[in-house]
Design an enzyme around this catalytic site. Structure first.
Site, PDB file in Angstrom:
ATOM      1  CB  SER A   1      -0.925   0.003   1.227  1.00  0.00           C
ATOM      2  OG  SER A   1      -0.159  -0.042   2.418  1.00  0.00           O
TER       3      SER A   1
ATOM      4  CD  GLU B   1       7.291  -4.233   7.643  1.00  0.00           C
ATOM      5  OE1 GLU B   1       6.203  -4.673   8.115  1.00  0.00           O
ATOM      6  OE2 GLU B   1       7.525  -4.182   6.427  1.00  0.00           O
ATOM      7  CB  ALA B   2       4.901  -0.294  14.132  1.00  0.00           C
TER       8      ALA B   2
ATOM      9  CB  CYS C   1     -12.219  -6.899  -8.333  1.00  0.00           C
ATOM     10  SG  CYS C   1     -12.207  -5.946  -6.813  1.00  0.00           S
TER      11      CYS C   1
HETATM   12 ZN    ZN Z   1     -11.373  -7.139  -5.058  1.00  0.00          ZN
END
Ligand code: ZN
Length: 197
Positions: free
Chosen positions: A21, A90-91, A149
């Protein structure tokens, strides 16, 4: 980004989201800005996360910044001296003590920027992240894109069969997926598990 309102420094920022992300990229971006502002910065990451480099925080797009691997949150308190900004990557892998450590640093006037996974591969809040998010002044949730998707993705779907909570990995191990694809895959896994019994 938040510096303009700093009459008195010392607060906590949390950057959270799924795998892929951009959490670490955002952490690095903020740390770089602090460096440009001539602030003293220090990044810590858990010893467990040595996927690419022992002494650098490296994001998936290979941006990097020097960092210190530590075994426990208590070590951060000992090592974070003479700094203006502390970054923690990476807490989610840290012990619960990380919450008090971050509070203490912020109370002492240090800007603390924490990046971590907010949910584990089962979709449950991950380790100390919920408590950190509750105590932070600023929380940013960043998103990946669902590989199935195209929706906004907030889950880290594990592609391998392994029940350990901590399995480090990359694109061959995890994929970012959205709420609806996560629900569908979990339902399919339950059906498969019932059929195997
Ligand atoms: Zn999806």
């Amino acid at each position: 980004m938040y510096l303009e309102s700093a009459n008195k420094p010392g607060w906590i920022e949390v950057i959270c989201g799924s795998m892929f992300s951009g959490k670490t990229e955002e952490l690095i971006r903020r740390m770089r800005r602090a460096v440009f502002a001539n602030q003293r910065v220090e990044i810590f990451k858990p010893q467990i996360d040595v996927r690419y480099s022992v002494d650098e925080v490296v994001s998936h797009n290979s941006n990097s910044i020097p960092s210190t691997p530590v075994d426990s949150s208590a070590q951060i308190s000992l090592l974070a001296t003479e700094v203006d900004v502390v970054g923690i990557d990476e807490a989610q892998f840290f012990d619960e003590g990380i919450v008090e450590v971050c509070m203490d640093l912020a109370n002492r006037g240090i800007r603390v920027i924490v990046a971590g996974l907010d949910m584990d591969y089962l979709g449950k809040p991950f380790g100390p992240m919920p408590a950190l998010m509750a105590r932070a002044e600023h929380v940013d949730k960043v998103h990946a894109i669902c590989v199935r998707c195209g929706n906004i993705a907030q889950h880290s779907h594990r592609l391998t069969q392994n029940d350990n909570l901590v399995v480090l990995g990359e694109k061959d191990t995890y994929e970012p997926i959205c709420r609806h694809c996560f629900n569908r895959l979990r339902a399919e896994e339950e059906v498969a598990a019932a059929a195997a019994e």
